[in-house]
Motif scaffolding. Structure first.
Motif, PDB file in Angstrom:
ATOM      1  N   LEU A  74      35.399  42.917  45.155  1.00  0.00           N
ATOM      2  CA  LEU A  74      34.822  42.249  46.318  1.00  0.00           C
ATOM      3  C   LEU A  74      33.892  41.114  45.891  1.00  0.00           C
ATOM      4  CD1 LEU A  74      35.018  42.644  49.398  1.00  0.00           C
ATOM      5  CD2 LEU A  74      32.897  43.955  49.273  1.00  0.00           C
ATOM      6  N   GLY A  75      33.095  41.353  44.843  1.00  0.00           N
ATOM      7  CA  GLY A  75      32.227  40.284  44.343  1.00  0.00           C
ATOM      8  C   GLY A  75      33.027  39.116  43.786  1.00  0.00           C
ATOM      9  N   ALA A  76      34.104  39.401  43.056  1.00  0.00           N
ATOM     10  CA  ALA A  76      34.955  38.332  42.540  1.00  0.00           C
ATOM     11  C   ALA A  76      35.602  37.553  43.674  1.00  0.00           C
ATOM     12  CB  ALA A  76      36.026  38.924  41.626  1.00  0.00           C
ATOM     13  N   PHE A  77      35.958  38.253  44.752  1.00  0.00           N
ATOM     14  CA  PHE A  77      36.526  37.557  45.907  1.00  0.00           C
ATOM     15  C   PHE A  77      35.511  36.595  46.514  1.00  0.00           C
ATOM     16  CE2 PHE A  77      36.239  37.653  50.563  1.00  0.00           C
ATOM     17  CZ  PHE A  77      37.338  36.875  50.875  1.00  0.00           C
ATOM     18  N   ALA A  78      34.235  37.022  46.630  1.00  0.00           N
ATOM     19  CA  ALA A  78      33.209  36.157  47.218  1.00  0.00           C
ATOM     20  C   ALA A  78      33.031  34.884  46.404  1.00  0.00           C
ATOM     21  CB  ALA A  78      31.892  36.920  47.330  1.00  0.00           C
TER      22      ALA A  78
END
Length: 481
Positions: free
Chosen positions: A265-269
């Protein structure tokens, strides 16, 4: 001593030392019969009735009634804190104290009362108004929490009340509106009013129709693209993040660990930010969104801080008055305001940045633009307890609540949107009622799988105790014979 006596004694010892032995010796036909025809004991009937009540479908009359009660939130009575739904909750709220089968917790109520007391204490110390809308926000949350708990005891019923609240919110912004939506434009109405409520209505309809996950993901991506085209980036990020979490929850039958999901999720952001900047520079976005993205990306500060410029002011106010706060955001001193500007410039803001325009509303009042930081800055550290608990509730709905079934997408979206509202949004119409729905969902839903094995352990313990009692009963019967 007879052989029969030795057989009875050995059976008694075997049943006492190895109580699970009879369970292991049960024949398949007998175990299938037990599952299809449960024993008519008092305890089993109580458990069976609870399961039937929890899993029974919601009938149309009750669904319509819950929707109408939630829809009374369309009537504004006092700013964003008191609506027509408040009257409903006042009428039934005391029933929360009555004993019953509903699942309850006093933690959010205690934090709400502490936060309200902190606001009154801060207003008394700082000599600010006791009638500020923010003073009553936590009290309104507590009232809504009690009322919704009485009205709805499971996820589907809570979601139906939430749908009514979403309808009330849309009605308010379309018919009455605020100074941000008064222009009548579709872009402002979507961004500053109805986008989260419309998403709740969409996910509710998909859940009622039992739509499969790929279709839900497609619908969320479509709403994200719509919000991106209407210059509402935060809502687009939330919709796409929920879609990603739904895909991860189904990947390899949901065996991905919590750490893997959070890192993904952090990489997506980060990837979303880079992609958005690239699309803006390539001219793939609309004119207004392109100018805003390029203006925020050309600076020396992160795009999130460029889009939400109030944290330096909020943090400066908190550092200077951490215990009791300022009573009201408008009471923040001029010296603290100037110190916040210096803090912002040390973080990368240009000296020519229009702080007066960014940190103040059109009427001249200061905007902290964060429920969590704003509550702490206004009423002190005790007022931050409830927002922090709500963040924990968001985590529960997003990552842990595996037993919501078809309602999982709505629970994930509610948790993800609430995280954004708590961190980067001010109080708005019906937001305390939405927070109360989230808290009720957190209490009502239970987690399964690797996150919580208590239910499985309880069933195993019950079976072992039952088999132990059965073994002792058989041995006593053989003794009498």
């Amino acid at each position: 001593m007879s052989i029969a006596y030795h057989r009875v004694r050995s059976d008694r010892a075997h049943a006492t030392v190895f109580p699970e032995a009879d369970f292991l010796r049960e024949v398949p036909e007998f175990r299938r019969a037990v599952r299809t025809t449960p024993a008519r004991t008092q305890g089993s009937s109580r458990v069976g009735s609870t399961v039937d009540r929890d899993t029974a479908g919601l009938k149309l009359p009750e669904r319509a009634w819950l929707f109408v009660l939630g829809g009374t939130s369309a009537v504004p009575l006092m700013n964003f804190t008191v609506t027509g739904f408040s009257v409903v909750c006042v009428a039934i709220g005391l029933a929360y104290l009555l004993p019953g089968p509903r699942r309850r917790t006093a933690t959010p109520l205690v934090f709400a009362m502490i936060g309200t007391a902190a606001y009154f204490a801060s207003a008394w110390v700082n000599e600010t108004s006791y009638l500020s809308p923010n003073v009553f926000a936590f009290g309104s949350f507590a009232l809504y929490f009690c009322g919704i708990t009485v009205l709805a005891g499971d996820i589907e019923r809570i979601a139906t009340v939430l749908l009514g609240i979403a309808f009330g919110t849309v009605f308010f912004y379309v018919v009455i509106g605020t100074f941000l939506t008064s222009s009548g434009g579709v872009v402002d109405l979507w961004k500053y009013g109805i986008a989260p409520s419309a998403t709740i209505a969409l996910l509710y309809a998909l859940a009622v129709r039992r739509v499969r996950t790929p279709m839900v993901v497609t619908a969320l991506l479509a709403f994200g693209a719509l919000s991106l085209g209407l210059n509402f980036r935060s809502h687009a990020v939330v919709c796409c993040a929920v879609a990603l979490l739904l895909v991860l929850s189904k990947y390899r039958r949901g065996i991905l660990s919590l750490t893997t999901r959070v890192v993904t999720l952090g990489a997506f952001a980060v990837g979303f930010t880079w992609t958005l900047e690239f699309a803006a520079r390539a001219g793939l976005l609309g004119g207004s969104l392109r100018e805003k993205v390029l203006m925020q990306a050309d600076g020396s500060i992160p795009m999130l801080l460029a889009g939400r410029t109030e944290p330096p002011l909020s943090l400066t106010a908190i550092v200077q008055h951490p215990l009791l706060g300022w009573g009201n955001a408008n009471n923040i001193s001029r010296d603290a305001y100037i110190d916040a500007q210096h803090t912002a410039m040390s973080l990368g803001f240009d000296r020519s940045f229009p702080f007066e325009y960014a940190w103040k509303l059109s009427d001249g009042s200061i905007s902290l633009h964060s429920v969590l930081l704003g509550s702490w800055a206004e009423a002190g550290v005790l007022a931050a307890l409830l927002p922090l608990w709500l963040l924990w509730a968001c985590y529960r709905l997003i990552f842990v609540a595996d037993s919501a079934g078809v309602w999982t997408p709505l629970m994930m979206y509610l948790g993800m949107q609430t995280i954004w509202d708590l961190m980067f949004s001010p109080w708005s119409y019906n937001l305390p009622a939405v927070f109360a729905c989230l808290a009720c969902c957190c209490v009502a839903v239970h987690s399964t799988g690797r996150h919580n094995n208590s239910t499985k352990d309880a069933h195993l313990l019950t079976r072992l105790l039952r088999d132990n009692r059965t073994s002792h009963g058989r041995s006593k019967l053989e003794e009498k014979r």
